[in-house]
Design a protein around this motif. Structure first.
Motif, PDB file in Angstrom:
ATOM      1  N   GLY A  64       0.821  -1.216   0.000  1.00 30.53           N
ATOM      2  CA  GLY A  64       0.000   0.000   0.000  1.00 30.53           C
ATOM      3  C   GLY A  64       0.852   1.262   0.000  1.00 30.53           C
ATOM      4  N   ALA A  65       1.903   1.251   0.812  1.00 36.76           N
ATOM      5  CA  ALA A  65       2.806   2.405   0.878  1.00 36.76           C
ATOM      6  C   ALA A  65       3.531   2.600  -0.459  1.00 36.76           C
ATOM      7  CB  ALA A  65       3.808   2.231   2.010  1.00 36.76           C
ATOM      8  N   ILE A  66       3.932   1.507  -1.079  1.00 40.13           N
ATOM      9  CA  ILE A  66       4.613   1.595  -2.381  1.00 40.13           C
ATOM     10  C   ILE A  66       3.639   2.082  -3.448  1.00 40.13           C
ATOM     11  CG2 ILE A  66       5.690   0.232  -4.231  1.00 40.13           C
ATOM     12  CD1 ILE A  66       7.630   0.833  -1.948  1.00 40.13           C
ATOM     13  N   SER A  67       2.410   1.606  -3.406  1.00 38.60           N
ATOM     14  CA  SER A  67       1.399   2.076  -4.368  1.00 38.60           C
ATOM     15  C   SER A  67       1.228   3.584  -4.276  1.00 38.60           C
ATOM     16  CB  SER A  67       0.053   1.393  -4.120  1.00 38.60           C
ATOM     17  OG  SER A  67       0.121   0.049  -4.488  1.00 38.60           O
ATOM     18  N   LYS A  68       1.175   4.085  -3.053  1.00 45.53           N
ATOM     19  CA  LYS A  68       1.059   5.528  -2.830  1.00 45.53           C
ATOM     20  C   LYS A  68       2.264   6.265  -3.405  1.00 45.53           C
ATOM     21  CE  LYS A  68      -0.619   7.927   1.159  1.00 45.53           C
ATOM     22  NZ  LYS A  68      -0.737   8.000   2.610  1.00 45.53           N
ATOM     23  N   LEU A  69       3.446   5.726  -3.137  1.00 44.66           N
ATOM     24  CA  LEU A  69       4.694   6.330  -3.603  1.00 44.66           C
ATOM     25  C   LEU A  69       4.761   6.336  -5.134  1.00 44.66           C
ATOM     26  CD1 LEU A  69       7.535   7.479  -3.047  1.00 44.66           C
ATOM     27  CD2 LEU A  69       8.319   5.142  -2.703  1.00 44.66           C
ATOM     28  N   THR A  70       4.426   5.222  -5.763  1.00 48.97           N
ATOM     29  CA  THR A  70       4.506   5.158  -7.237  1.00 48.97           C
ATOM     30  C   THR A  70       3.446   6.057  -7.884  1.00 48.97           C
ATOM     31  OG1 THR A  70       3.203   3.103  -7.221  1.00 48.97           O
ATOM     32  CG2 THR A  70       5.611   2.892  -7.376  1.00 48.97           C
ATOM     33  N   LYS A  71       2.285   6.175  -7.258  1.00 51.81           N
ATOM     34  CA  LYS A  71       1.255   7.094  -7.796  1.00 51.81           C
ATOM     35  C   LYS A  71       1.760   8.528  -7.759  1.00 51.81           C
ATOM     36  CE  LYS A  71      -2.834   4.325  -7.022  1.00 51.81           C
ATOM     37  NZ  LYS A  71      -3.591   3.715  -5.948  1.00 51.81           N
ATOM     38  N   ILE A  74       4.284   8.931 -10.551  1.00 51.61           N
ATOM     39  CA  ILE A  74       3.595   9.014 -11.844  1.00 51.61           C
ATOM     40  C   ILE A  74       3.024  10.420 -12.017  1.00 51.61           C
ATOM     41  CG2 ILE A  74       1.540   8.233 -13.123  1.00 51.61           C
ATOM     42  CD1 ILE A  74       2.158   5.381 -11.976  1.00 51.61           C
ATOM     43  N   LYS A  75       2.395  10.929 -10.958  1.00 49.45           N
ATOM     44  CA  LYS A  75       1.799  12.270 -10.992  1.00 49.45           C
ATOM     45  C   LYS A  75       2.856  13.339 -11.254  1.00 49.45           C
ATOM     46  CE  LYS A  75      -1.571  14.994  -8.444  1.00 49.45           C
ATOM     47  NZ  LYS A  75      -2.306  15.179  -7.197  1.00 49.45           N
ATOM     48  N   LYS A  76       4.072  13.143 -10.711  1.00 50.06           N
ATOM     49  CA  LYS A  76       5.172  14.092 -10.924  1.00 50.06           C
ATOM     50  C   LYS A  76       5.827  13.904 -12.295  1.00 50.06           C
ATOM     51  CE  LYS A  76       6.614  15.011  -6.161  1.00 50.06           C
ATOM     52  NZ  LYS A  76       7.756  15.045  -5.230  1.00 50.06           N
ATOM     53  N   SER A  81       3.734   3.608 -15.871  1.00 53.08           N
ATOM     54  CA  SER A  81       3.429   2.187 -15.716  1.00 53.08           C
ATOM     55  C   SER A  81       3.257   1.570 -17.097  1.00 53.08           C
ATOM     56  CB  SER A  81       2.174   1.988 -14.877  1.00 53.08           C
ATOM     57  OG  SER A  81       1.064   2.596 -15.501  1.00 53.08           O
ATOM     58  N   TYR A  82       3.463   0.269 -17.152  1.00 59.96           N
ATOM     59  CA  TYR A  82       3.252  -0.465 -18.408  1.00 59.96           C
ATOM     60  C   TYR A  82       2.895  -1.902 -18.074  1.00 59.96           C
ATOM     61  CZ  TYR A  82       7.953  -2.479 -17.805  1.00 59.96           C
ATOM     62  OH  TYR A  82       9.051  -3.142 -17.324  1.00 59.96           O
ATOM     63  N   GLN A  83       2.345  -2.580 -19.077  1.00 59.90           N
ATOM     64  CA  GLN A  83       2.029  -3.999 -18.940  1.00 59.90           C
ATOM     65  C   GLN A  83       2.669  -4.736 -20.099  1.00 59.90           C
ATOM     66  OE1 GLN A  83      -2.278  -3.244 -18.863  1.00 59.90           O
ATOM     67  NE2 GLN A  83      -2.331  -4.327 -16.913  1.00 59.90           N
ATOM     68  N   PHE A  93       6.860  -0.700 -13.794  1.00 58.09           N
ATOM     69  CA  PHE A  93       7.224   0.714 -13.862  1.00 58.09           C
ATOM     70  C   PHE A  93       8.554   0.897 -14.580  1.00 58.09           C
ATOM     71  CE2 PHE A  93       4.916   0.050  -9.856  1.00 58.09           C
ATOM     72  CZ  PHE A  93       3.800   0.847 -10.103  1.00 58.09           C
ATOM     73  N   ARG A  94       8.668   2.037 -15.266  1.00 58.97           N
ATOM     74  CA  ARG A  94       9.938   2.455 -15.874  1.00 58.97           C
ATOM     75  C   ARG A  94      10.023   3.972 -15.751  1.00 58.97           C
ATOM     76  NH1 ARG A  94       7.710   0.237 -21.175  1.00 58.97           N
ATOM     77  NH2 ARG A  94       6.123   1.764 -21.686  1.00 58.97           N
ATOM     78  N   LEU A  95      11.245   4.483 -15.877  1.00 58.01           N
ATOM     79  CA  LEU A  95      11.453   5.922 -15.758  1.00 58.01           C
ATOM     80  C   LEU A  95      11.042   6.644 -17.030  1.00 58.01           C
ATOM     81  CD1 LEU A  95      14.944   6.249 -14.021  1.00 58.01           C
ATOM     82  CD2 LEU A  95      12.695   5.923 -12.990  1.00 58.01           C
ATOM     83  N   THR A  96      10.531   7.844 -16.851  1.00 57.09           N
ATOM     84  CA  THR A  96      10.306   8.748 -17.976  1.00 57.09           C
ATOM     85  C   THR A  96      11.628   9.484 -18.210  1.00 57.09           C
ATOM     86  OG1 THR A  96       9.674  10.556 -16.511  1.00 57.09           O
ATOM     87  CG2 THR A  96       7.887   9.108 -17.299  1.00 57.09           C
ATOM     88  N   GLU A  97      11.681  10.329 -19.227  1.00 58.84           N
ATOM     89  CA  GLU A  97      12.892  11.122 -19.463  1.00 58.84           C
ATOM     90  C   GLU A  97      13.201  11.994 -18.249  1.00 58.84           C
ATOM     91  OE1 GLU A  97      15.207  10.780 -21.854  1.00 58.84           O
ATOM     92  OE2 GLU A  97      13.945   9.071 -22.400  1.00 58.84           O
ATOM     93  N   GLN A  98      12.155  12.569 -17.660  1.00 62.65           N
ATOM     94  CA  GLN A  98      12.324  13.417 -16.470  1.00 62.65           C
ATOM     95  C   GLN A  98      12.854  12.576 -15.290  1.00 62.65           C
ATOM     96  OE1 GLN A  98       8.757  15.610 -15.542  1.00 62.65           O
ATOM     97  NE2 GLN A  98       9.670  16.570 -13.747  1.00 62.65           N
ATOM     98  N   GLY A  99      12.370  11.359 -15.166  1.00 57.26           N
ATOM     99  CA  GLY A  99      12.842  10.457 -14.119  1.00 57.26           C
ATOM    100  C   GLY A  99      14.305  10.110 -14.305  1.00 57.26           C
ATOM    101  N   LYS A 100      14.713   9.956 -15.564  1.00 58.51           N
ATOM    102  CA  LYS A 100      16.120   9.642 -15.857  1.00 58.51           C
ATOM    103  C   LYS A 100      17.037  10.798 -15.488  1.00 58.51           C
ATOM    104  CE  LYS A 100      15.190   6.171 -19.325  1.00 58.51           C
ATOM    105  NZ  LYS A 100      15.322   5.681 -20.669  1.00 58.51           N
ATOM    106  N   VAL A 101      16.538  12.021 -15.594  1.00 57.44           N
ATOM    107  CA  VAL A 101      17.324  13.201 -15.187  1.00 57.44           C
ATOM    108  C   VAL A 101      17.578  13.151 -13.683  1.00 57.44           C
ATOM    109  CG1 VAL A 101      17.270  15.723 -14.941  1.00 57.44           C
ATOM    110  CG2 VAL A 101      16.557  14.662 -17.097  1.00 57.44           C
TER     111      VAL A 101
END
Length: 157
Positions: A64-71, A74-76, A81-83, A93-101
């Motif tokens: 539950g805590a991880i779900s909150k964190l990943t949401k 994602i919002k930031k 997410s992908y399937q 989950f994978r990083l976006t370009e912003q996440g990679k920065v």
């Protein structure tokens, strides 16, 4: 204080010093991000097909805590997410370009800190490293067993 207590206190003291030394630079460079968010980003980048279960196990947090964190991430716009086509049930989950920065900033800081501490590690022999790594591995396995016992005890209550 016996040697066992000295070792534990030594680890705790080392950890606290590292955190204190790195804190200002980390906070300045990663303003607006919590440590848990940055470390979640790091885990996702370094581990293919990261999902809530793997993240929860790695960080010793509830799903539950991880779900909150990943949401939140994602919002930031830092992860997405992908399937997989062969498994529509599981969400990864994978990083976006912003996440990679953010990941790169964090990695660069760790390299800088490693360089700062290089003088100590350069003087350590292979045998000393092997001995320390062996101890850490044994202690970690022991703690894993204790954690499993707690899980079993908690499930039986």
């Amino acid at each position: 204080m016996n040697k066992e207590e000295q070792v534990i206190m030594g680890f705790r003291d080392l950890y606290n010093k590292i955190v204190w030394l790195n804190k200002d630079k980390m906070e300045e460079s990663l303003k607006g991000f919590k440590s848990s968010e940055v470390h979640c980003i790091e885990y996702i980048e370094k581990n293919v097909d990261s999902n809530v279960t793997k993240l929860a196990e790695y960080f010793y947090m509830t799903r539950g805590a991880i779900s909150k964190l990943t949401k939140k991430l994602i919002k930031k716009g830092l992860i997405e997410s992908y399937q997989k086509s062969d498994n529509k049930k599981e969400i990864y989950f994978r990083l976006t370009e912003q996440g990679k920065v953010i990941y790169k900033i964090h990695e660069d800081l760790h390299k800088e800190f490693q360089e700062r501490d290089k003088a100590v590690f350069d003087k350590i022999t292979e045998e000393q490293f092997d001995s320390m790594l062996s101890f850490v591995e044994k202690y970690s396995k022991h703690l894993d067993q204790e954690i499993k016992k707690m899980d079993i005890d908690n499930k039986s209550e």
